[in-house]
Design a protein around this motif. Structure first.
Motif, short mmCIF file in Angstrom:
data_model
loop_
_atom_site.label_atom_id
_atom_site.label_comp_id
_atom_site.label_asym_id
_atom_site.label_seq_id
_atom_site.Cartn_x
_atom_site.Cartn_y
_atom_site.Cartn_z
N ASN A 208 4.46 37.71 -52.67
CA ASN A 208 4.02 38.93 -52.24
C ASN A 208 4.80 40.32 -52.76
N VAL A 209 5.93 40.50 -52.74
CA VAL A 209 6.64 41.41 -53.13
C VAL A 209 6.49 41.86 -54.67
N VAL A 210 6.23 40.85 -55.54
CA VAL A 210 6.12 40.83 -56.86
C VAL A 210 4.73 41.04 -57.17
N PHE A 211 3.96 40.53 -56.87
CA PHE A 211 2.36 40.24 -57.02
C PHE A 211 1.47 41.12 -55.91
N GLY A 212 1.91 41.00 -54.66
CA GLY A 212 0.92 41.22 -53.64
C GLY A 212 0.87 42.84 -53.40
N GLN A 213 0.57 43.29 -52.18
CA GLN A 213 0.42 44.31 -51.59
C GLN A 213 1.82 44.78 -51.09
N PRO B 206 2.07 42.29 -41.15
CA PRO B 206 1.11 42.75 -39.92
C PRO B 206 1.30 41.77 -38.82
N HIS B 207 2.21 40.40 -38.92
CA HIS B 207 2.23 39.80 -37.64
C HIS B 207 3.62 40.04 -36.87
N ARG B 208 4.36 40.86 -37.35
CA ARG B 208 5.89 40.96 -36.72
C ARG B 208 5.78 42.25 -36.01
N LYS B 209 6.45 42.15 -35.03
CA LYS B 209 7.07 43.43 -34.13
C LYS B 209 8.43 43.68 -34.34
N GLU B 210 9.14 44.89 -34.40
CA GLU B 210 10.48 44.95 -34.20
C GLU B 210 11.44 44.45 -34.97
N ILE B 211 11.08 43.20 -35.75
CA ILE B 211 12.12 42.63 -36.39
C ILE B 211 12.26 42.97 -37.72
N VAL B 212 13.20 43.40 -38.57
CA VAL B 212 13.34 43.53 -39.85
C VAL B 212 14.41 42.51 -40.54
N ASP B 213 13.67 41.48 -41.42
CA ASP B 213 14.42 40.67 -42.04
C ASP B 213 15.00 40.88 -43.35
N LEU B 214 16.02 40.58 -44.03
CA LEU B 214 16.37 40.74 -45.22
C LEU B 214 16.70 39.48 -46.09
N VAL C 101 11.50 42.46 -45.18
CA VAL C 101 10.29 42.19 -44.50
C VAL C 101 10.32 42.93 -43.20
N THR C 102 9.36 43.92 -43.11
CA THR C 102 9.33 44.74 -41.89
C THR C 102 8.09 44.76 -41.23
N PRO C 103 8.03 45.36 -39.79
CA PRO C 103 6.82 45.43 -39.20
C PRO C 103 5.79 46.57 -40.11
N MET C 104 4.75 46.62 -39.69
CA MET C 104 3.80 47.41 -40.19
C MET C 104 4.23 48.99 -39.93
N GLY C 105 3.95 49.97 -40.83
CA GLY C 105 4.36 51.46 -40.39
C GLY C 105 5.54 51.92 -40.21
#
Ligand SMILES: Nc1nc2c(ncn2[C@@H]2O[C@H](COP(=O)(O)OP(=O)(O)OP(=O)(O)O)[C@@H](O)[C@H]2O)c(=O)[nH]1
Ligand SMILES: [Mg+2]
Length: 349
Positions: free
Chosen positions: A198-203, A299-307, A263-267
């Motif tokens: 997704n990070v290479v070819f997606g939105q 779009p499915h996550r809230k509050e958590i940022v993953d690295l 990988v973050t929540p939206m916005g």
């Protein structure tokens, strides 16, 4: 009659290839969890794997040599089977700029066929990343020796490896029954692979390119995955977790190439993600590396940022993991108790 194979449109997609029985669940999770710019190809010598795997294309190799019953732990059988199928496999791998090969090394098919598939992919001009899983030293000493032999051979041939040590994963994941450990590991790998697609070819919010990945592996052809996560307001925690959670016992600070995917929540605003990037760079000594950063909104996550990171070119030998853990203790008062319950499976929706 050979099926019609179309290669048009593949230039914007990731091909994930699973090789051998042990990759079948990862294949299935990638196939069902992606829905994005990812195609899947499963290659095995064992007919019984075909029913329990789902992939866009499933390919039985070595019918003449293995009779559809697997390579019986004999690496040469896996290798010959793949060599015999080279011409037939090529059309399914043509046209992709990036190919990730997931293999469980240690027995016949994964160890024997994965290098052949890697050479097919490279011959077709793709950047090929080999996610190679090394079995546990305690539970499977013989397969581990075979796996390490295959891994060394692949490194000598200049293939790009993302090495994943099952023992290291078990340390991170805590004591769980072995089958559950493998299921969690497969879930984690599939999530990482999908995120990379997704990070290479997606939105993606901030894109990584195939050429960025190429540069990271130019710094060293073996790397491993690092992962960490925390609430949006606590970047330090995520960074500390990240530096201690590598899937191979190496010191990330000694690495030369570094790809980071957030990988973050939206916005989530750049002002919120920046402290995560800075905290990680600080922990892994990012100023001395070739670094590329991308980010994805989930779009499915809230509050958590993953690295999710891949670090290449780390020094072999002296493992200074204890130093890192000591540092983590000093920073936090304790070693971070992993947020890893989240990795217990449905990381994939
Ligand atoms: N991550 C993961 N590893 C597995 C799984 N099943 C087996 N393995 C590991 O994979 C290694 C190789 O086993 P297989 O994948 O079954 O072997 P193969 O490549 O199919 O080779 P042959 O059976 O000889 O044809 C084993 O030593 C296990 O450690 C699984 O479901 N997930
Ligand atoms: Mg098998």
């Amino acid at each position: 009659m050979r099926p019609l194979v179309r290669s048009r449109g593949r230039e914007g997609r990731l091909l994930v290839v699973g090789v051998g029985s042990g990759s079948s669940r990862t294949m299935e999770l990638v196939q069902t969890g992606s829905g994005g710019p990812v195609d899947t190809l499963f290659v095995t010598t064992d007919e019984s794997d075909l029913q329990r795997t789902c992939a866009d294309v499933k390919f039985l190799i070595g019918r003449r040599l293995c009779g559809g019953k697997g390579a019986m732990g004999i690496t040469e059988l896996g290798e010959r089977s793949a060599e015999d199928a080279r011409r037939d496999l090529e059309p399914y791998m043509t046209g992709y700029p990036l190919i990730i090969i997931v293999s469980t090394l240690g027995k016949g098919t994964g160890s024997g066929a994965a290098p052949v598939l890697a050479s097919i992919g490279e011959g077709l001009g793709a950047l090929v990343l080999n996610f190679a899983i090394i079995p546990s030293a305690n539970l499977e000493p013989m397969p581990r020796t075979v796996a390490n032999h295959s891994r060394n051979k692949m490194l000598k041939r200049g293939f790009n490896l993302v090495t994943i040590d099952q023992d290291r994963f078990m340390e991170m994941n805590g004591s769980q029954p072995f089958a559950q450990t493998m299921a969690s590991l497969d879930a984690l790998i599939s999530w990482i692979v999908i995120s990379l697609g997704n990070v290479v070819f997606g939105q993606s919010k901030r894109c990584l390119t195939v050429s960025d990945l190429r540069s990271v592996f130019r710094e060293g052809n073996e790397g491993t995955i690092f992962i960490g996560g925390s609430f949006t307001g606590d970047p330090k925690h995520a960074a500390t977790e990240f530096v201690t959670c590598g899937l191979m016992k190496r010191d990330p600070r000694t690495g030369k190439g570094f790809m980071l995917n957030l990988v973050t929540p939206m916005g989530v605003k750049d002002a919120q993600t920046k402290p995560f990037i800075e905290a990680v760079m600080d922990e892994v000594d990012g100023r001395n590396k070739t670094v590329f950063v991308g980010s994805l909104e989930d779009p499915h996550r809230k509050e958590i940022v993953d690295l999710i990171g891949i670090i290449t070119g780390m020094e072999d030998g002296s493992v200074r993991l204890s130093d890192i853990t000591q540092k983590a203790k000093a920073d936090k008062g304790q070693v971070p108790q992993a947020v890893h319950d989240r990795w217990d499976i449905p990381m994939i929706r």
